[in-house]
Design an enzyme around this catalytic site. Sequence first.
Site, mmCIF file in Angstrom:
data_model
loop_
_atom_site.group_PDB
_atom_site.id
_atom_site.type_symbol
_atom_site.label_atom_id
_atom_site.label_comp_id
_atom_site.label_asym_id
_atom_site.label_seq_id
_atom_site.Cartn_x
_atom_site.Cartn_y
_atom_site.Cartn_z
ATOM 1 N N ARG A 100 0.938 -1.183 -0.151
ATOM 2 C CA ARG A 100 -0.190 -0.020 0.108
ATOM 3 C C ARG A 100 0.939 1.023 -0.016
ATOM 4 N NH1 ARG A 100 -5.161 1.170 3.560
ATOM 5 N NH2 ARG A 100 -6.026 0.103 1.818
ATOM 6 N N HIS A 127 -7.164 1.043 -6.511
ATOM 7 C CA HIS A 127 -7.579 0.162 -5.464
ATOM 8 C C HIS A 127 -8.245 -1.252 -5.981
ATOM 9 C CE1 HIS A 127 -7.932 -1.152 -1.317
ATOM 10 N NE2 HIS A 127 -8.540 -0.419 -0.859
ATOM 11 N N GLN A 130 -9.922 -3.795 -3.643
ATOM 12 C CA GLN A 130 -11.321 -3.223 -3.226
ATOM 13 C C GLN A 130 -12.271 -3.655 -4.193
ATOM 14 O OE1 GLN A 130 -12.136 -1.847 -0.186
ATOM 15 N NE2 GLN A 130 -14.055 -2.090 -0.796
ATOM 16 N N ASP A 219 -17.348 6.828 -1.480
ATOM 17 C CA ASP A 219 -16.189 6.896 -0.907
ATOM 18 C C ASP A 219 -15.808 8.029 -0.077
ATOM 19 O OD1 ASP A 219 -13.616 6.085 0.278
ATOM 20 O OD2 ASP A 219 -12.563 5.912 -1.795
ATOM 21 N N CYS A 259 -16.657 1.687 0.406
ATOM 22 C CA CYS A 259 -15.439 0.713 0.772
ATOM 23 C C CYS A 259 -14.678 0.847 2.185
ATOM 24 C CB CYS A 259 -14.342 1.042 -0.467
ATOM 25 S SG CYS A 259 -13.793 2.838 -0.025
ATOM 26 N N ARG A 287 -13.204 -8.731 1.135
ATOM 27 C CA ARG A 287 -11.866 -8.384 1.109
ATOM 28 C C ARG A 287 -11.218 -9.789 1.354
ATOM 29 N NH1 ARG A 287 -10.074 -3.244 1.195
ATOM 30 N NH2 ARG A 287 -8.225 -4.294 0.564
HETATM 31 N N1 CP Z 1 -11.355 -0.469 2.251
HETATM 32 C C1 CP Z 1 -9.935 -0.438 2.692
HETATM 33 O O1 CP Z 1 -8.963 -0.628 2.036
HETATM 34 O O2 CP Z 1 -9.633 0.031 4.076
HETATM 35 P P1 CP Z 1 -8.455 0.057 4.850
HETATM 36 O O3 CP Z 1 -8.037 1.469 4.314
HETATM 37 O O4 CP Z 1 -8.618 0.237 6.251
HETATM 38 O O5 CP Z 1 -7.524 -1.043 4.169
HETATM 39 N N1 NVA Z 2 -10.065 6.594 -1.350
HETATM 40 C C1 NVA Z 2 -9.840 6.209 -0.210
HETATM 41 C C2 NVA Z 2 -9.977 4.471 -0.035
HETATM 42 C C3 NVA Z 2 -9.691 4.183 1.188
HETATM 43 C C4 NVA Z 2 -9.875 2.693 1.285
HETATM 44 C C5 NVA Z 2 -8.230 6.350 0.123
HETATM 45 O O1 NVA Z 2 -7.487 6.412 -0.800
HETATM 46 O O2 NVA Z 2 -8.305 6.895 1.324
#
Ligand code: CP
Ligand code: NVA
Length: 302
Positions: A100, A127, A130, A219, A259, A287
């Site tokens: 990430r 993502h 997701q 989101d 999400c 997930r």
């Molecule tokens: N939806 C998602 O990726 O959640 P986190 O940021 O908590 O991993």
């Molecule tokens: N768009 C959000 C998604 C979190 C799972 C972010 O990048 O923070």
Amino acid sequence: MKKDFLAIPDFTTEEIKQTFQLALDMKSGKIKPLPLKDKAVACIFLKPSLRTRISFEVGIAQLGGKSLYITKDEIGLGERESVYDVAKVLSRFVNMIMIRAFAHKPVEELAKNATIPVINGLTDLLHPCQVMGDLLTILEHKGKIENLKIAYLGDGNNVTNSWLNASTRFPFDFRVGTSPDTKPDQNIFEYAEDMGLSKITLTSNPREAVEDADVIYTDVWASMGQKDKAEQKRMILKDFQINKELLKFAKKDCIVMHCLPANRGEEITDEVMDGPQSVVFDQAENRLHIQKAIMVQLMGGR
Ligand code: CP
Ligand code: NVA
């Protein structure tokens, strides 16, 4: 040759369908594959996480492997050490990398130089895990993905971009309701349009986006790394909140997705998020199942 999962189009439609079936078979307990037995997965987190971290750690354990939680302070990706060197070293120690990150390019560079599979656990651009889990959730609730009317409301972000990528693998009617200043990535949008598989609409009218929709998705308005823009986005996106009034324009059996994490009271009201049409916690659970299936696929299939 090793395979990565950095974006949904890294898998063909056939591979995605196989991944869904694998996820469902593991979820029901029909199969319990152990492709990571005696193997280790490096999980690199340069941003916070609840769902991604826990679902990967639990999923890796269920597939027989060991996960290593690595934060920015340990590796110093691209700062303490080049992305190239990190890729080469990790490839000697572990059997898979999940990352990430902020920018997407270093993740591509990591994947290019690693000799083991790399999974994108979110970048500023995409993502994919997701949206794979979300597609599985839709499949469970609606029995299909094809030809559904799917409305994404709010910030045009990494999740929106992955939805656009998904629209190049399954035909559906995808509407993005957002402001002129918060549109999704232009290249990804044009690619999805050019592929011509799905109908894609970009509108600044939230009602037009959700008209007769089967699925409404949202989101947070300010993603991780953009919290300085939160106030500005709150102003420009306030009309894109998912609330009871807006839901009236969708189909009666429309499902509502997010999400998570959510800023309750901003992009979605409590009433809708906790209401009968919300499937947000099914999404979160999926997930785990979809990522296990993605890992099985990358380790050579069932
Ligand atoms: N939806 C998602 O990726 O959640 P986190 O940021 O908590 O991993
Ligand atoms: N768009 C959000 C998604 C979190 C799972 C972010 O990048 O923070």
